[in-house]
Motif scaffolding. Structure first.
Motif, short mmCIF file in Angstrom:
data_model
loop_
_atom_site.label_atom_id
_atom_site.label_comp_id
_atom_site.label_asym_id
_atom_site.label_seq_id
_atom_site.Cartn_x
_atom_site.Cartn_y
_atom_site.Cartn_z
N ALA A 275 -5.59 -6.86 2.50
CA ALA A 275 -5.64 -8.21 1.95
C ALA A 275 -5.09 -8.22 0.53
O ALA A 275 -4.35 -9.14 0.13
N TRP A 276 -5.42 -7.20 -0.25
CA TRP A 276 -4.96 -7.10 -1.64
C TRP A 276 -3.43 -6.97 -1.66
O TRP A 276 -2.75 -7.65 -2.42
N HIS B 180 -0.05 -4.17 -5.93
CA HIS B 180 0.13 -2.74 -5.66
C HIS B 180 -1.24 -2.13 -5.34
O HIS B 180 -2.19 -2.31 -6.11
N VAL B 181 -1.31 -1.39 -4.25
CA VAL B 181 -2.48 -0.59 -3.92
C VAL B 181 -1.98 0.84 -3.73
O VAL B 181 -1.24 1.13 -2.79
N ILE C 291 0.85 -1.19 0.00
CA ILE C 291 0.00 0.00 0.00
C ILE C 291 0.88 1.24 0.00
O ILE C 291 1.65 1.47 0.92
N THR C 292 0.78 2.01 -1.07
CA THR C 292 1.53 3.26 -1.20
C THR C 292 0.56 4.42 -1.20
O THR C 292 -0.40 4.43 -1.98
N ASP D 13 -9.92 -8.36 -11.24
CA ASP D 13 -8.80 -8.95 -10.50
C ASP D 13 -7.45 -8.40 -10.95
O ASP D 13 -6.53 -9.16 -11.30
N PRO D 14 -7.27 -7.06 -10.92
CA PRO D 14 -6.03 -6.47 -11.42
C PRO D 14 -4.86 -6.67 -10.46
O PRO D 14 -5.05 -6.93 -9.27
N ARG D 15 -3.66 -6.50 -10.98
CA ARG D 15 -2.45 -6.55 -10.14
C ARG D 15 -2.17 -5.21 -9.48
O ARG D 15 -1.44 -5.13 -8.51
N VAL D 16 -2.72 -4.14 -10.05
CA VAL D 16 -2.47 -2.78 -9.55
C VAL D 16 -3.81 -2.09 -9.34
O VAL D 16 -4.64 -2.04 -10.25
#
Length: 312
Positions: A178-179, A185-186, A31-32, A151-154
């Motif tokens: 959780a992601w 990447h969040v 998480i950024t 269901d993205p990666r980012v």
């Protein structure tokens, strides 16, 4: 596929107006939080990494994909903006299902996936209601559902906690965690700094289109050697303690608490200060507690932009 989101000397100008300037970043999974007041460049940075605007100069790489390749990019990126934009008359379910159909899903598969993601953001009871009748918090959640539906990666989320009640806010933060725990990447923007402290693995601080600091909160603080660190000290004989510590060349301020039972101390060298405290304690001063006063985003931001907290 690369494991980071990178910016290489990226600038974006809107005519003569600066969006961001000379940004070089490597954003790892987790998480950024992008932190800064309105106009600092947060939304421009998000629009650049999602391909909605192109850089005036420099290059961007999102897990090995260029934002200028939208067909590939939006298979791996989910973006939720601050702004409402829904086809008129659609229900929440129809909105998510129609979005998933853009990824080549059959009607039945898209319907099943839409209900799963709507349940995940706790909107199942409102799934068949028109979005036009949703509250602000519900509209925020249906935008989040759209962002995560494929269901993205980012995940790129602009002010995602605005308008949420405390329970839903807590559930949404748990979803972010959780992601991120799955190695994704969040990336969230915020100007509410206490929220950033509670959810971020790392922060990027922006002011006037420039990145002024990045990294883990404490790591960023440790790099800021030119700025005094604040320490809260509770002790006996606080007046004598103030005179004692203020004699050290690394202490720039020692201020008594209103109740006379402690001090707020500013030091340019925390290691030297803590070593000095050990010697002082041996001289008969009773030190009840010592704690950093500013291992948080708010104090970092105040240091970096001259003491002005971002507008809420």
């Amino acid at each position: 596929m690369s494991g980071a989101i990178t910016f290489d000397n990226v600038s974006r100008f809107y005519g003569d107006v600066l969006g961001v300037n000379r940004v070089t970043l490597s954003i790892p999974p987790g998480i950024t939080s992008l932190v800064g007041p309105n106009g600092s460049g947060k939304t421009t940075l998000m629009n650049l990494m999602t391909g909605l605007v192109r850089p005036t100069r420099g290059s961007i790489d999102v897990l090995g994909v260029s934002p200028q390749d939208p067909e590939r990019l939006f298979k791996i990126v989910g973006y939720s903006t601050q702004f409402d934009s829904y086809p008129r008359g659609m229900t929440g379910f129809q909105f998510i299902q129609s979005y998933l159909r853009l990824f080549g899903m059959s009607a039945n598969d898209a319907a099943a996936a839409a209900m799963r993601v709507i349940e995940r953001v706790n909107l199942a009871e409102a799934a068949n209601r028109k979005i036009a009748g949703y509250s602000k918090g519900m509209r925020q959640r249906i935008r989040l559902a759209q962002a995560i539906a494929h269901d993205p990666r980012v995940l790129v989320l602009d002010e995602p906690l605005n308008g949420l009640d405390p329970l839903v806010r807590s559930e949404t933060i748990a979803l972010f965690r959780a992601w991120a725990a799955e190695g994704r990447h969040v990336i969230v923007s915020s100007h509410v700094l206490h929220e950033v402290d509670s959810i971020s693995d790392q922060v990027i601080l922006l002011a006037n289109g420039y990145v002024v600091a990045e990294g883990q909160i404490r790591g960023v603080r440790d790099e800021m050697r030119e700025h005094p660190m604040q320490v809260v000290l509770r002790c006996t004989r606080a007046n004598e303690m103030a005179a004692r510590v203020f004699g050290a060349d690394h202490v720039v301020e020692a201020r008594l608490h209103a109740d006379g039972g402690g001090l707020l101390i500013k030091t340019r060298d925390a290691d030297k200060f803590y070593t000095m405290l050990n010697h002082i304690a041996l001289d008969g001063f009773v030190i009840e507690s010592v704690a950093p006063a500013d291992d948080n985003v708010n104090s970092l931001y105040e240091y970096l932009i001259g003491g002005e907290e971002p507008t809420r």
